[in-house]
Scaffold this motif. Structure first.
Motif, PDB file in Angstrom:
ATOM      1  N   LYS A 196       0.695  -1.304  -0.097  1.00 31.33           N
ATOM      2  CA  LYS A 196       0.100   0.115  -0.060  1.00 31.33           C
ATOM      3  C   LYS A 196       0.861   1.245  -0.086  1.00 31.33           C
ATOM      4  O   LYS A 196       0.683   2.334  -0.671  1.00 31.33           O
ATOM      5  CB  LYS A 196      -0.878  -0.093   1.428  1.00 31.33           C
ATOM      6  N   SER A 197       1.909   1.333   0.852  1.00 37.56           N
ATOM      7  CA  SER A 197       2.843   2.611   0.968  1.00 37.56           C
ATOM      8  C   SER A 197       3.405   2.848  -0.441  1.00 37.56           C
ATOM      9  O   SER A 197       3.675   3.909  -0.736  1.00 37.56           O
ATOM     10  CB  SER A 197       3.742   2.546   2.187  1.00 37.56           C
ATOM     11  N   TRP A 198       3.880   1.582  -1.015  1.00 34.45           N
ATOM     12  CA  TRP A 198       4.545   1.771  -2.261  1.00 34.45           C
ATOM     13  C   TRP A 198       3.524   2.341  -3.404  1.00 34.45           C
ATOM     14  O   TRP A 198       3.925   3.271  -4.142  1.00 34.45           O
ATOM     15  CB  TRP A 198       4.958   0.535  -2.726  1.00 34.45           C
ATOM     16  N   SER A 199       2.432   1.673  -3.540  1.00 35.55           N
ATOM     17  CA  SER A 199       1.520   2.274  -4.143  1.00 35.55           C
ATOM     18  C   SER A 199       0.919   3.751  -4.304  1.00 35.55           C
ATOM     19  O   SER A 199       0.798   4.378  -5.217  1.00 35.55           O
ATOM     20  CB  SER A 199       0.230   1.365  -4.403  1.00 35.55           C
ATOM     21  N   TRP A 200       0.935   4.267  -3.038  1.00 32.87           N
ATOM     22  CA  TRP A 200       0.525   5.418  -2.685  1.00 32.87           C
ATOM     23  C   TRP A 200       1.557   6.481  -3.252  1.00 32.87           C
ATOM     24  O   TRP A 200       1.551   7.690  -3.847  1.00 32.87           O
ATOM     25  CB  TRP A 200       0.249   5.554  -1.210  1.00 32.87           C
ATOM     26  N   SER A 211      11.410   0.427  -8.314  1.00 30.16           N
ATOM     27  CA  SER A 211      10.647  -0.537  -8.468  1.00 30.16           C
ATOM     28  C   SER A 211       9.856  -1.354  -7.091  1.00 30.16           C
ATOM     29  O   SER A 211      10.336  -0.970  -6.098  1.00 30.16           O
ATOM     30  CB  SER A 211      11.203  -1.761  -9.079  1.00 30.16           C
ATOM     31  N   LEU A 212       8.989  -2.017  -7.145  1.00 31.83           N
ATOM     32  CA  LEU A 212       8.211  -2.919  -6.063  1.00 31.83           C
ATOM     33  C   LEU A 212       9.277  -3.458  -5.461  1.00 31.83           C
ATOM     34  O   LEU A 212       9.603  -3.483  -4.193  1.00 31.83           O
ATOM     35  CB  LEU A 212       7.212  -3.389  -6.377  1.00 31.83           C
ATOM     36  N   SER A 213      10.252  -4.232  -6.097  1.00 31.62           N
ATOM     37  CA  SER A 213      11.147  -5.085  -5.418  1.00 31.62           C
ATOM     38  C   SER A 213      12.082  -4.337  -4.713  1.00 31.62           C
ATOM     39  O   SER A 213      12.835  -4.632  -3.510  1.00 31.62           O
ATOM     40  CB  SER A 213      12.091  -5.743  -6.578  1.00 31.62           C
ATOM     41  N   GLU A 214      12.640  -3.208  -5.204  1.00 27.95           N
ATOM     42  CA  GLU A 214      13.633  -2.206  -4.466  1.00 27.95           C
ATOM     43  C   GLU A 214      12.980  -1.648  -3.258  1.00 27.95           C
ATOM     44  O   GLU A 214      13.651  -1.588  -2.165  1.00 27.95           O
ATOM     45  CB  GLU A 214      13.899  -1.086  -5.357  1.00 27.95           C
ATOM     46  N   TRP A 215      11.494  -1.368  -3.314  1.00 31.81           N
ATOM     47  CA  TRP A 215      10.893  -0.842  -2.407  1.00 31.81           C
ATOM     48  C   TRP A 215      10.783  -1.968  -1.124  1.00 31.81           C
ATOM     49  O   TRP A 215      11.183  -1.708   0.001  1.00 31.81           O
ATOM     50  CB  TRP A 215       9.500  -0.292  -2.857  1.00 31.81           C
ATOM     51  N   PHE A 216      10.459  -2.973  -1.537  1.00 29.58           N
ATOM     52  CA  PHE A 216      10.543  -4.224  -0.441  1.00 29.58           C
ATOM     53  C   PHE A 216      11.567  -4.564   0.148  1.00 29.58           C
ATOM     54  O   PHE A 216      11.762  -4.900   1.296  1.00 29.58           O
ATOM     55  CB  PHE A 216       9.995  -5.660  -1.222  1.00 29.58           C
ATOM     56  N   ASN A 217      12.943  -4.100  -0.617  1.00 31.60           N
ATOM     57  CA  ASN A 217      14.190  -4.720  -0.066  1.00 31.60           C
ATOM     58  C   ASN A 217      14.940  -3.478   0.502  1.00 31.60           C
ATOM     59  O   ASN A 217      15.539  -3.807   1.616  1.00 31.60           O
ATOM     60  CB  ASN A 217      15.071  -5.393  -1.170  1.00 31.60           C
ATOM     61  N   GLU A 218      14.784  -2.299   0.133  1.00 34.58           N
ATOM     62  CA  GLU A 218      15.465  -1.175   0.429  1.00 34.58           C
ATOM     63  C   GLU A 218      14.730  -0.018   0.813  1.00 34.58           C
ATOM     64  O   GLU A 218      14.934   0.946   0.116  1.00 34.58           O
ATOM     65  CB  GLU A 218      16.590  -1.038  -0.279  1.00 34.58           C
ATOM     66  N   PRO A 219      13.701  -0.034   1.633  1.00 36.47           N
ATOM     67  CA  PRO A 219      12.683   1.012   1.493  1.00 36.47           C
ATOM     68  C   PRO A 219      13.546   2.499   1.991  1.00 36.47           C
ATOM     69  O   PRO A 219      12.958   3.281   1.530  1.00 36.47           O
ATOM     70  CB  PRO A 219      11.857   0.580   2.746  1.00 36.47           C
ATOM     71  N   ALA A 221      16.490   3.168   1.662  1.00 36.79           N
ATOM     72  CA  ALA A 221      17.422   3.784   0.510  1.00 36.79           C
ATOM     73  C   ALA A 221      16.388   4.592  -0.585  1.00 36.79           C
ATOM     74  O   ALA A 221      17.012   5.423  -1.288  1.00 36.79           O
ATOM     75  CB  ALA A 221      18.071   2.575  -0.226  1.00 36.79           C
ATOM     76  N   CYS A 222      15.402   3.849  -0.880  1.00 37.04           N
ATOM     77  CA  CYS A 222      14.409   4.526  -1.870  1.00 37.04           C
ATOM     78  C   CYS A 222      13.981   5.964  -1.300  1.00 37.04           C
ATOM     79  O   CYS A 222      13.905   6.886  -2.218  1.00 37.04           O
ATOM     80  CB  CYS A 222      13.201   3.404  -1.991  1.00 37.04           C
ATOM     81  N   LEU A 223      13.822   6.207  -0.179  1.00 31.74           N
ATOM     82  CA  LEU A 223      13.197   7.238   0.388  1.00 31.74           C
ATOM     83  C   LEU A 223      14.197   8.397   0.412  1.00 31.74           C
ATOM     84  O   LEU A 223      13.999   9.490   0.103  1.00 31.74           O
ATOM     85  CB  LEU A 223      12.765   7.030   1.860  1.00 31.74           C
ATOM     86  N   GLY A 224      15.527   7.994   0.658  1.00 34.66           N
ATOM     87  CA  GLY A 224      16.553   8.881   0.495  1.00 34.66           C
ATOM     88  C   GLY A 224      16.860   9.463  -0.811  1.00 34.66           C
ATOM     89  O   GLY A 224      17.478  10.540  -0.861  1.00 34.66           O
ATOM     90  N   ASP A 225      16.374   8.606  -1.794  1.00 28.62           N
ATOM     91  CA  ASP A 225      16.501   9.264  -3.329  1.00 28.62           C
ATOM     92  C   ASP A 225      15.313  10.061  -3.819  1.00 28.62           C
ATOM     93  O   ASP A 225      15.429  10.478  -4.647  1.00 28.62           O
ATOM     94  CB  ASP A 225      16.638   7.886  -4.245  1.00 28.62           C
ATOM     95  N   MET A 226      14.244  10.267  -2.948  1.00 23.70           N
ATOM     96  CA  MET A 226      13.204  11.209  -3.245  1.00 23.70           C
ATOM     97  C   MET A 226      13.097  12.645  -2.601  1.00 23.70           C
ATOM     98  O   MET A 226      13.770  12.864  -1.622  1.00 23.70           O
ATOM     99  CB  MET A 226      11.819  10.458  -2.779  1.00 23.70           C
TER     100      MET A 226
END
Length: 226
Positions: A196-200, A211-219, A221-226
């Motif tokens: 849900k958080s990734w889709s939002w 990607s969803l896979s990156e979000w599941f594995n390194e949330p 790190a993903c947030l740090g790029d935004m």
């Protein structure tokens, strides 16, 4: 009880009638003309409410989530969701006030979403997924504030989105248990929160390249790029 407190905060700004006057009248001292206004009443409540944190209210409306999710978070802050104990306070008959998760404690907002062992397990899974380990408070505003500040490199909006998604699934999961007699597990809610958080975030933040896979594995790190 909460409504009574707010009414008291309003009443304390009404001046006492002058003993020398023949007629009794109330004067609203927060306005120069003595006439009551909703805006000044609201400002008075905010000024005297030590637990009011405007930054929390502002952030919950700026997250990468739909408005109905932000509205739920806002109502959680104000303790306005229809938990069993809130319904009892409104004199609505309830057969049992027990929490649907543990079946032991009374279902208050704090217990249902943050303190209950079931909810605590969900939050523990969320923190483990983020790679962060600390004890979260049991009150909604303190819980939110500590959660969104748990990692300085991640955007507060991203962490607030995860917090809202967790509250969202705990609340709607509670409704599924009560009204549809579904059997839910903490791991299932945890996995739903991740999706849900990734889709939002993908829907609300066009700059999210992950990607969803990156979000599941390194949330984080993903947030740090935004």
């Amino acid at each position: 009880m909460e409504h009574n407190i707010y009414m008291y905060k309003i009443v304390i700004h009404l001046s006492k009638p002058d003993k020398e006057e023949k007629t009794t009248k109330l004067i609203w001292v927060k306005e120069s003309d003595g006439i009551f206004s909703v805006k000044s009443a609201y400002d008075s409540i905010v000024e005297t409410d030590l637990e009011f944190d405007e930054s929390n209210f502002n952030l919950v409306w700026k997250v990468w989530a739909p408005s109905n999710a932000s509205a739920l978070g806002w109502r959680v802050f104000l303790d306005r969701i229809q938990t069993k104990m809130n319904l009892v306070r409104r004199n609505i008959p309830i057969s049992s006030c027990a929490c649907p998760w543990c079946g032991i404690a009374e279902e208050t907002t704090s217990h249902l979403l943050f303190v209950c062992p079931f909810a605590w397990c969900v939050w523990s899974l969320i923190l483990r997924w983020l790679g962060i380990f600390f004890v979260l408070p049991g009150e909604s505003m303190d819980h939110f504030k500590q959660f969104v500040n748990c990692w300085s490199l991640a955007t507060k909006s991203g962490l607030a989105t995860i917090w809202l998604a967790t509250v969202w699934h705990l609340w709607h999961g509670r409704n599924a248990v009560i009204f549809r007699e579904e059997n839910l597990e903490s791991v299932g809610i945890f996995e739903a929160v991740k999706l849900k958080s990734w889709s939002w975030i993908k829907a609300c933040n066009k700059n999210c390249p992950h990607s969803l896979s990156e979000w599941f594995n390194e949330p984080l790190a993903c947030l740090g790029d935004m």
